[in-house]
Motif scaffolding. Structure first.
Motif, PDB file in Angstrom:
ATOM      1  N   ILE A 231       0.858  -1.191   0.000  1.00 34.66           N
ATOM      2  CA  ILE A 231       0.000   0.000   0.000  1.00 34.66           C
ATOM      3  C   ILE A 231       0.895   1.243   0.000  1.00 34.66           C
ATOM      4  CG2 ILE A 231      -1.789   1.275   1.273  1.00 34.66           C
ATOM      5  CD1 ILE A 231      -2.843  -1.449   0.463  1.00 34.66           C
ATOM      6  N   ILE A 232       0.548   2.234  -0.815  1.00 37.26           N
ATOM      7  CA  ILE A 232       1.352   3.455  -0.910  1.00 37.26           C
ATOM      8  C   ILE A 232       0.761   4.504   0.041  1.00 37.26           C
ATOM      9  CG2 ILE A 232       2.184   5.253  -2.483  1.00 37.26           C
ATOM     10  CD1 ILE A 232       1.399   3.078  -4.748  1.00 37.26           C
ATOM     11  N   PHE A 233       1.564   4.982   0.968  1.00 37.70           N
ATOM     12  CA  PHE A 233       1.078   5.956   1.952  1.00 37.70           C
ATOM     13  C   PHE A 233       1.367   7.375   1.487  1.00 37.70           C
ATOM     14  CE2 PHE A 233      -0.453   3.741   5.757  1.00 37.70           C
ATOM     15  CZ  PHE A 233      -0.228   2.435   5.352  1.00 37.70           C
ATOM     16  N   LYS A 234       0.298   8.122   1.211  1.00 29.15           N
ATOM     17  CA  LYS A 234       0.430   9.542   0.882  1.00 29.15           C
ATOM     18  C   LYS A 234      -0.011  10.316   2.114  1.00 29.15           C
ATOM     19  CE  LYS A 234       1.341   9.637  -3.652  1.00 29.15           C
ATOM     20  NZ  LYS A 234       2.534  10.324  -4.165  1.00 29.15           N
ATOM     21  N   VAL A 235       0.925  10.523   3.041  1.00 27.70           N
ATOM     22  CA  VAL A 235       0.539  11.238   4.253  1.00 27.70           C
ATOM     23  C   VAL A 235       0.780  12.727   4.061  1.00 27.70           C
ATOM     24  CG1 VAL A 235       0.855   9.263   5.785  1.00 27.70           C
ATOM     25  CG2 VAL A 235       2.777  10.789   5.312  1.00 27.70           C
ATOM     26  N   LEU A 236       0.289  13.516   5.016  1.00 25.58           N
ATOM     27  CA  LEU A 236       0.330  14.978   4.899  1.00 25.58           C
ATOM     28  C   LEU A 236      -0.248  15.403   3.545  1.00 25.58           C
ATOM     29  CD1 LEU A 236       3.763  15.604   6.618  1.00 25.58           C
ATOM     30  CD2 LEU A 236       1.500  16.249   7.485  1.00 25.58           C
ATOM     31  N   THR A 237      -1.340  14.757   3.202  1.00 21.75           N
ATOM     32  CA  THR A 237      -2.006  14.988   1.922  1.00 21.75           C
ATOM     33  C   THR A 237      -3.500  15.046   2.181  1.00 21.75           C
ATOM     34  OG1 THR A 237      -0.286  13.740   0.779  1.00 21.75           O
ATOM     35  CG2 THR A 237      -2.373  13.994  -0.384  1.00 21.75           C
ATOM     36  N   ASN A 238      -4.172  16.014   1.595  1.00 17.86           N
ATOM     37  CA  ASN A 238      -5.618  16.132   1.823  1.00 17.86           C
ATOM     38  C   ASN A 238      -6.345  16.324   0.487  1.00 17.86           C
ATOM     39  OD1 ASN A 238      -7.670  16.047   3.721  1.00 17.86           O
ATOM     40  ND2 ASN A 238      -7.871  18.278   3.733  1.00 17.86           N
ATOM     41  N   PRO A 239      -7.383  15.522   0.226  1.00 20.57           N
ATOM     42  CA  PRO A 239      -8.121  15.682  -1.025  1.00 20.57           C
ATOM     43  C   PRO A 239      -8.959  16.963  -1.002  1.00 20.57           C
ATOM     44  CG  PRO A 239      -8.618  13.587   0.049  1.00 20.57           C
ATOM     45  CD  PRO A 239      -7.921  14.434   1.047  1.00 20.57           C
ATOM     46  N   ILE A 240      -9.043  17.633  -2.155  1.00 17.42           N
ATOM     47  CA  ILE A 240      -9.920  18.806  -2.229  1.00 17.42           C
ATOM     48  C   ILE A 240     -10.995  18.637  -3.304  1.00 17.42           C
ATOM     49  CG2 ILE A 240      -8.329  20.504  -1.238  1.00 17.42           C
ATOM     50  CD1 ILE A 240      -7.604  21.296  -4.143  1.00 17.42           C
ATOM     51  N   GLU A 241     -10.805  17.675  -4.199  1.00 17.40           N
ATOM     52  CA  GLU A 241     -11.809  17.455  -5.239  1.00 17.40           C
ATOM     53  C   GLU A 241     -11.607  16.083  -5.860  1.00 17.40           C
ATOM     54  OE1 GLU A 241     -11.689  20.373  -8.402  1.00 17.40           O
ATOM     55  OE2 GLU A 241     -13.270  19.347  -9.527  1.00 17.40           O
TER      56      GLU A 241
ATOM     57  N   VAL B  19      -2.615  23.631   5.231  1.00 15.08           N
ATOM     58  CA  VAL B  19      -2.344  23.476   3.800  1.00 15.08           C
ATOM     59  C   VAL B  19      -1.074  24.223   3.407  1.00 15.08           C
ATOM     60  CG1 VAL B  19      -3.260  23.917   1.479  1.00 15.08           C
ATOM     61  CG2 VAL B  19      -4.819  23.308   3.360  1.00 15.08           C
ATOM     62  N   LYS B  20      -0.216  23.538   2.627  1.00 17.70           N
ATOM     63  CA  LYS B  20       0.964  24.199   2.046  1.00 17.70           C
ATOM     64  C   LYS B  20       0.489  24.976   0.835  1.00 17.70           C
ATOM     65  CE  LYS B  20       4.898  21.162   2.635  1.00 17.70           C
ATOM     66  NZ  LYS B  20       5.803  20.269   1.904  1.00 17.70           N
ATOM     67  N   PRO B  21       0.876  26.245   0.734  1.00 13.56           N
ATOM     68  CA  PRO B  21       0.386  27.017  -0.419  1.00 13.56           C
ATOM     69  C   PRO B  21       0.915  26.449  -1.744  1.00 13.56           C
ATOM     70  CG  PRO B  21       1.538  28.413   1.199  1.00 13.56           C
ATOM     71  CD  PRO B  21       1.775  27.001   1.602  1.00 13.56           C
ATOM     72  N   ASN B  22       0.109  26.571  -2.785  1.00 13.20           N
ATOM     73  CA  ASN B  22       0.476  26.153  -4.150  1.00 13.20           C
ATOM     74  C   ASN B  22       0.990  24.715  -4.238  1.00 13.20           C
ATOM     75  OD1 ASN B  22      -0.065  28.836  -4.977  1.00 13.20           O
ATOM     76  ND2 ASN B  22       1.982  29.408  -4.234  1.00 13.20           N
ATOM     77  N   SER B  23       0.358  23.825  -3.514  1.00 10.76           N
ATOM     78  CA  SER B  23       0.872  22.450  -3.492  1.00 10.76           C
ATOM     79  C   SER B  23      -0.083  21.463  -4.169  1.00 10.76           C
ATOM     80  CB  SER B  23       1.117  22.024  -2.048  1.00 10.76           C
ATOM     81  OG  SER B  23      -0.104  22.014  -1.337  1.00 10.76           O
ATOM     82  N   GLU B  24      -1.036  21.948  -4.938  1.00 11.42           N
ATOM     83  CA  GLU B  24      -2.026  21.050  -5.552  1.00 11.42           C
ATOM     84  C   GLU B  24      -1.387  20.034  -6.484  1.00 11.42           C
ATOM     85  OE1 GLU B  24      -5.256  22.887  -7.637  1.00 11.42           O
ATOM     86  OE2 GLU B  24      -5.833  24.026  -5.868  1.00 11.42           O
ATOM     87  N   PHE B  25      -1.883  18.811  -6.397  1.00 13.91           N
ATOM     88  CA  PHE B  25      -1.458  17.791  -7.370  1.00 13.91           C
ATOM     89  C   PHE B  25      -2.570  16.757  -7.516  1.00 13.91           C
ATOM     90  CE2 PHE B  25      -0.387  14.117  -4.635  1.00 13.91           C
ATOM     91  CZ  PHE B  25      -0.450  14.717  -3.394  1.00 13.91           C
ATOM     92  N   GLU B  26      -2.466  15.917  -8.556  1.00 16.19           N
ATOM     93  CA  GLU B  26      -3.517  14.935  -8.821  1.00 16.19           C
ATOM     94  C   GLU B  26      -2.965  13.522  -8.801  1.00 16.19           C
ATOM     95  OE1 GLU B  26      -6.225  17.801 -11.726  1.00 16.19           O
ATOM     96  OE2 GLU B  26      -5.105  16.139 -12.597  1.00 16.19           O
ATOM     97  N   ILE B  27      -3.807  12.597  -8.350  1.00 16.54           N
ATOM     98  CA  ILE B  27      -3.452  11.171  -8.363  1.00 16.54           C
ATOM     99  C   ILE B  27      -4.516  10.474  -9.219  1.00 16.54           C
ATOM    100  CG2 ILE B  27      -3.199   9.080  -6.958  1.00 16.54           C
ATOM    101  CD1 ILE B  27      -2.548  10.881  -4.557  1.00 16.54           C
ATOM    102  N   ASP B  28      -4.095   9.619 -10.137  1.00 15.64           N
ATOM    103  CA  ASP B  28      -5.066   8.829 -10.911  1.00 15.64           C
ATOM    104  C   ASP B  28      -5.788   7.871  -9.986  1.00 15.64           C
ATOM    105  OD1 ASP B  28      -4.510   9.976 -13.312  1.00 15.64           O
ATOM    106  OD2 ASP B  28      -3.038   8.460 -13.928  1.00 15.64           O
ATOM    107  N   ALA B  29      -7.107   7.855 -10.037  1.00 14.48           N
ATOM    108  CA  ALA B  29      -7.877   6.942  -9.180  1.00 14.48           C
ATOM    109  C   ALA B  29      -9.223   6.665  -9.843  1.00 14.48           C
ATOM    110  CB  ALA B  29      -8.093   7.549  -7.796  1.00 14.48           C
ATOM    111  N   ASP B  30      -9.456   5.396 -10.218  1.00 14.44           N
ATOM    112  CA  ASP B  30     -10.768   5.049 -10.759  1.00 14.44           C
ATOM    113  C   ASP B  30     -11.699   4.554  -9.651  1.00 14.44           C
ATOM    114  OD1 ASP B  30      -9.224   2.806 -10.439  1.00 14.44           O
ATOM    115  OD2 ASP B  30      -9.780   1.865 -12.337  1.00 14.44           O
ATOM    116  N   CYS B  31     -11.190   4.578  -8.418  1.00 14.53           N
ATOM    117  CA  CYS B  31     -12.034   4.239  -7.265  1.00 14.53           C
ATOM    118  C   CYS B  31     -11.526   5.048  -6.079  1.00 14.53           C
ATOM    119  CB  CYS B  31     -11.946   2.743  -6.976  1.00 14.53           C
ATOM    120  SG  CYS B  31     -12.765   2.233  -5.466  1.00 14.53           S
ATOM    121  N   VAL B  32     -12.439   5.715  -5.396  1.00 10.95           N
ATOM    122  CA  VAL B  32     -12.083   6.460  -4.188  1.00 10.95           C
ATOM    123  C   VAL B  32     -12.934   5.934  -3.047  1.00 10.95           C
ATOM    124  CG1 VAL B  32     -12.103   8.723  -3.061  1.00 10.95           C
ATOM    125  CG2 VAL B  32     -11.371   8.534  -5.448  1.00 10.95           C
TER     126      VAL B  32
END
Lengths: 465, 280
Positions: free
Chosen positions: A334-344, A376-389
Motif C-alpha cells: 500500500i502506498i502511503f500519501k501522508v500529509l495529503t488532503n483531497p480537495i476534489e 495546507v501548504k500554499p500552491n501544493s495542488e497535485f492529482e493522483i489517478d484513481a478510478d475508485c475512491v
C-alpha cells in the motif's frame, strides 16, 4: 519456573506479504504450542499486574498466561472466558499496544509480552480441541432484548444468558455479527471464528433473530410492551458514513468504506457465485488513516488493484490505525500519501471518478485533540489517478432508534446518553458501543456490553423484589 | 425463510409476488420498501411495498426483471421461499391532511404509486392518477387505479392503449386547467420524474418524488444510496425514499443509477439458455 528474559516478543507466524496480498486468507497464522509456551514464560507474573488495568473487560491476564506456560491451554481458556465472551475475536482485533500490552512492565526495556497473540492462541486452541458446547444455564424467567449483534450486543447477550436470562438478539442484516462480519475483512478476522463465537452464545440459549430492524420492524417500546421484554440493550453501532463534502464525492466509483467493505465482507462480492457486484479497479485511493481505511486499502489490493493509496492529512506518526495494521499494509505494498488532503474528485465523461485532486499539508500547532493540526501548504495542488475512491472518515450515529424511541436522550451529535451503568433516559433501556461513543474499538464496545449486562441484571432484580 | 403464497405475471417483464412476512406486514405503510435476498448467495435488493395484508401477514412486491437477481427471483414459484425479507424500511409517504393530489406513475413505478393512491383515497382525498407505459402489453394495475382514483389517465408511448403521449401532457393540462393540487406525488423512471418536476415547477406545485437508488443494507450504514438534495448529501434509505422533487439532483442520480449496468447486462446474457449453449 524460569522466566524467558528475551527482550523481544516471539514474532507472529504470517503469510508472506507478496502471497497474502493476493488472497483473502488470514494474514497471521498464529503461535504454535511451543511458541506460545515460550512467549508465556516472558510474563513476570507481577503482583500488581498493570496489564489488567489496561483491559476494558479486565481479563485475569497473568493467571491465564501462567497456565499457558504450564501447557494447560484449556484451563487458560476458562480463565479468559470468565471475563470475555469473544476471546478469538479480541486476540485478533484489540489494539493491545494501547491497552494490556501498553501497560506491560516488559515493555519498559524491551517489547511487552505478546498478550494478544497468547489470547488468540488460547482461544484457537480451545476452538480446535473442544467441540463440547457450554451448558445452557437454568432460566430465571426474565426476558431481555438485545438490539444489534455486534461486539457490544453479543457480549451483553452472553453475560446475561450466563446469569439465566432469556435473551433474544435482534439483527437488522441477514447475518449476525455486526461489524465483525460486514466490516472487518476475512484476512484479519475469519468469519468462521465469528460464527463459532455466535454458536457458543446460541448454545447458552441466546436466540438470534435476523432481518429485524428495531425502530422499523418492531419499536423498542413494542419490545417492552407487546413482546414482554423487561429490558432492552441497544448496541446498534455507528451507522451513517461521513463524507468530506468536496466536489465529486457522488461520482460513480466513490464509495464509503462501509459500502466497499460490506460488498466484500458481508456480501462476498469477490467470490464466484455471489451475486453482489464489485468493480475491478486499477488505482484505488482510500481517504483516512484508521483501521477501517487499512482494511479497505488491503481489500482493494486483494481484489486486484495495481496501485492502492492511503491518503491521510496528518503524518505517519499520527495515523490512528493500529501500528500492526499499518506495518502489514506497508509490507503488502500500500502506498502511503501522508500529509495529503483531497480537495476534489474529478470525473470522466461517464461520470466515473478518474482522478483525486489533493493538497500537501504540514503540521502546525497542536489542536484540541493534542495532535498537531495539519495546515495546507500554499500552491501544493497535485492529482493522483484513481478510478475508485473510498472515503473512510468515520460515521455518524444512525438516527433510526432515536427517532422512533420517545424520551431517549442523545448528545447533539446523535450518540445515545447513558450513565455509568449503561442506562439511558428510558427506564429499562440500556445502550453501549458505537451507538453511545461514536466509532471506537471492538473491545470498548464489549466493555460497554458487559457494564450494561450488570446494570440490566441489577435493574431487573430490584424491579422484581 | 419467507414463503411466496401468490405469484402473478403482470406483463412479460413485471411480476407480482405475495410473500408471508408477518412482522413486515404488521408495520408496512405506502412508500416504504423491503430488502430481500433470493438465496444465501444473493445480493440485497430493495423493492418498494406494493401492498400488504396485516391479517394474513403478507406483503406484496411487484418487480421488473432487469438483472441476475430479479431473473432468479422470477424463477421462484408459489410455495417456494425467499431467503431473506426485511422491512419495512424508509419513511412512509406523507399523506396526512392532503385534500387533492395528482399521483403520477410510470411503468413498474405504478406498483408503488398504487398503494399511495389507495391510501389517499381511503383518507378521503381527491385522487387524480396518471399512469404511463411504453405500450399496451406493459400496462399494469389499471383496474386497481380506476377504483381509487377520481380521475384516471392511462398513457402509452405508442398510443396502443389509453392516450398516446407522456404522463406530463395530461398533468400540465390539468394544472393549466385550474386544478389546485396540494401535492403531486410521482414514482417511476428517474427521467420521467425529472420531467414531472420540470412540469410542476413553473406552477410551484409541491412535488414529491420516490427515489430507488442502489442500496446494500438499507438501514443507513453503507451510504450507497446517497443523493444530493438541496445541495446536501441525503441517504434515501433513512432520509427517504421520498424527497422534494424540486431539490433533487436528478442528473447525478441518473448517472449513479448506471453504476452496474454492465453487470446487469452480463447477468441477463448469462441466464439466457441460448447464450449458454453457444458459449459452452
Amino acid at each position: 519456573m524460569a522466566f524467558n528474559m528475551n527482550p523481544k516478543k516471539n514474532p507472529m507466524p504470517s503469510q508472506d506479504p507478496n502471497v497474502r496480498n493476493k488472497n483473502f486468507l488470514e494474514v497471521a497464522t498464529g503461535y504454535t504450542e511451543e511458541i506460545a509456551i515460550d512467549e508465556a514464560k516472558r510474563c513476570l507474573q507481577c503482583k500488581n499486574p498493570r496489564c489488567m488495568g489496561g483491559c476494558p473487560v479486565h481479563i485475569h491476564i497473568p493467571e491465564f498466561i501462567s497456565l499457558v506456560a504450564e501447557g494447560k491451554f484449556e484451563e487458560a481458556y476458562q480463565v479468559i472466558a470468565k471475563s470475555s465472551s469473544l476471546p478469538a475475536v479480541c486476540g485478533r482485533v484489540c489494539p493491545q499496544e494501547s491497552q494490556c500490552e501498553g501497560q506491560c512492565i516488559r515493555g519498559v526495556k524491551g517489547e511487552p509480552v505478546g498478550i494478544g497473540r497468547l489470547e488468540r492462541f488460547v482461544a484457537d486452541w480451545h476452538n480446535a480441541h473442544c467441540t463440547e458446547l457450554p451448558n445452557k444455564p437454568v432460566s430465571n424467567g426474565h426476558k431481555v432484548a438485545v438490539v444489534g449483534s455486534g461486539p457490544s450486543g453479543l457480549t451483553c447477550a452472553g453475560d446475561l444468558a450466563k446469569l439465566g436470562y432469556e435473551v433474544t438478539v435482534f439483527e437488522a442484516l441477514h447475518l449476525a455479527g455486526g461489524v465483525l462480519v460486514y466490516g472487518i475483512p476475512e484476512f484479519r478476522l475469519p468469519k468462521s471464528i465469528v460464527q463459532k463465537e455466535i454458536d457458543g452464545l446460541i448454545a447458552l440459549g441466546v436466540k438470534v433473530e435476523t432481518n429485524m430492524v428495531i425502530g422499523r420492524t418492531i419499536s423498542i417500546n413494542e419490545l417492552m410492551t407487546e413482546y414482554g421484554f423487561e429490558a432492552v440493550f441497544v448496541g446498534s453501532g455507528a451507522g451513517l458514513p461521513k463524507f468530506m463534502n468536496i466536489p465529486g464525492e457522488n461520482l460513480k466509483g466513490v464509495f464509503s468504506a462501509n459500502e466497499f467493505l460490506t460488498r466484500v465482507n458481508l456480501m462476498k462480492a469477490y467470490k464466484e457465485g455471489c451475486a453482489t457486484p464489485i468493480k475491478q479497479n486499477k488505482n484505488v485511493a482510500v481517504v483516512g488513516g484508521g483501521n477501517v481505511a487499512m482494511d479497505a486499502a488491503r481489500s482493494a489490493l486483494r481484489l486486484g488493484a495495481e496501485k492502492v493509496y492511503i491518503i491521510y492529512r496528518r503524518g505517519l506518526e499520527e495515523l490512528p490505525a493500529r501500528r500492526e495494521e499499518v506495518e502489514h499494509a506497508m509490507e503488502e505494498g500500500i502506498i502511503f500519501k501522508v500529509l495529503t488532503n483531497p480537495i476534489e474528485i474529478i470525473g470522466d465523461e461517464t461520470g466515473t471518478c478518474s482522478k483525486i485532486k489533493c493538497v500537501e499539508m504540514e503540521l502546525g500547532e497542536p489542536d484540541a485533540s493534542g495532535r498537531r493540526r495539519p495546515v495546507v501548504k500554499p500552491n501544493s495542488e497535485f492529482e493522483i489517478d484513481a478510478d475508485c475512491v473510498i472515503m473512510s472518515l468515520g460515521t455518524n450515529p444512525n438516527p433510526l432508534i432515536k427517532s422512533t424511541t420517545e424520551g431517549l436522550d442523545t448528545q447533539t451529535w446523535g450518540g445515545i446518553i447513558v450513565n455509568e451503568e449503561g442506562a439511558t433516559s428510558v427506564k429499562g433501556v440500556y445502550a453501549g458501543g458505537d451507538a453511545v461513543t461514536g466509532a471506537a474499538t471492538v473491545i470498548l464496545a464489549m466493555g460497554a456490553g458487559k457494564t450494561a449486562a450488570q446494570g440490566i441484571d441489577e435493574y431487573i432484580k430490584s424491579k422484581n423484589k | 425463510m419467507y414463503k411466496i403464497v401468490r405469484k402473478k405475471c403482470l406483463n412479460p417483464t413485471v411480476t407480482l409476488m405475495e410473500v408471508e412476512a408477518p412482522f413486515v406486514a404488521k408495520k408496512a405503510e405506502p412508500g416504504q420498501f423491503i430488502i430481500l435476498r433470493v438465496d444465501e448467495n444473493g445480493e440485497r435488493i430493495p423493492l418498494t411495498v406494493a401492498d400488504y395484508d396485516r391479517e394474513k401477514g403478507t406483503v406484496t412486491i411487484i418487480f421488473q426483471i432487469v438483472g441476475g437477481s430479479t431473473i432468479h427471483l422470477n424463477s421462484l414459484e408459489e410455495g417456494d421461499s425467499i431467503h431473506d425479507f426485511v422491512g419495512p424500511l424508509g419513511v412512509p409517504t406523507h399523506t396526512a391532511g392532503l385534500k387533492k393530489v395528482a399521483v403520477v406513475g410510470g411503468g413498474v413505478g405504478c406498483a408503488i404509486a398504487y398503494p399511495i393512491a389507495k391510501k389517499l383515497h381511503n383518507l378521503g382525498c381527491e385522487v387524480h392518477s396518471i399512469i404511463g407505459f411504453r405500450n399496451k402489453d406493459l400496462v399494469i394495475l389499471e383496474d386497481e387505479f380506476s377504483k381509487v382514483s377520481d380521475k384516471l389517465f392511462v398513457m402509452t408511448d405508442d398510443g396502443s392503449h389509453g392516450n398516446k403521449g407522456v404522463v406530463t401532457a395530461p398533468l400540465k393540462e390539468l394544472i393549466e386547467g385550474g386544478e389546485q393540487y396540494d401535492e403531486v406525488i410521482t414514482i417511476g423512471p428517474l427521467i420521467m420524474m425529472k420531467f414531472v418536476v420540470a412540469t410542476t415547477k413553473p406552477f410551484n406545485v409541491k412535488t414529491v418524488v420516490s427515489m430507488n437508488p442502489i442500496m446494500i443494507d438499507g438501514t443507513g450504514m453503507c451510504g450507497g444510496c446517497r443523493l444530493t438534495v438541496g445541495g446536501k448529501t441525503k441517504f434515501a434509505c433513512v432520509d427517504g425514499p421520498d424527497f422534494d422533487g424540486f431539490e433533487v439532483d436528478f442528473d447525478e442520480a441518473i448517472s449513479r443509477s448506471r453504476s452496474y449496468l454492465d453487470f446487469e447486462a452480463h447477468a441477463r446474457e448469462e441466464s439466457c439458455n441460448l447464450y449458454k449453449k453457444e458459449v459452452k
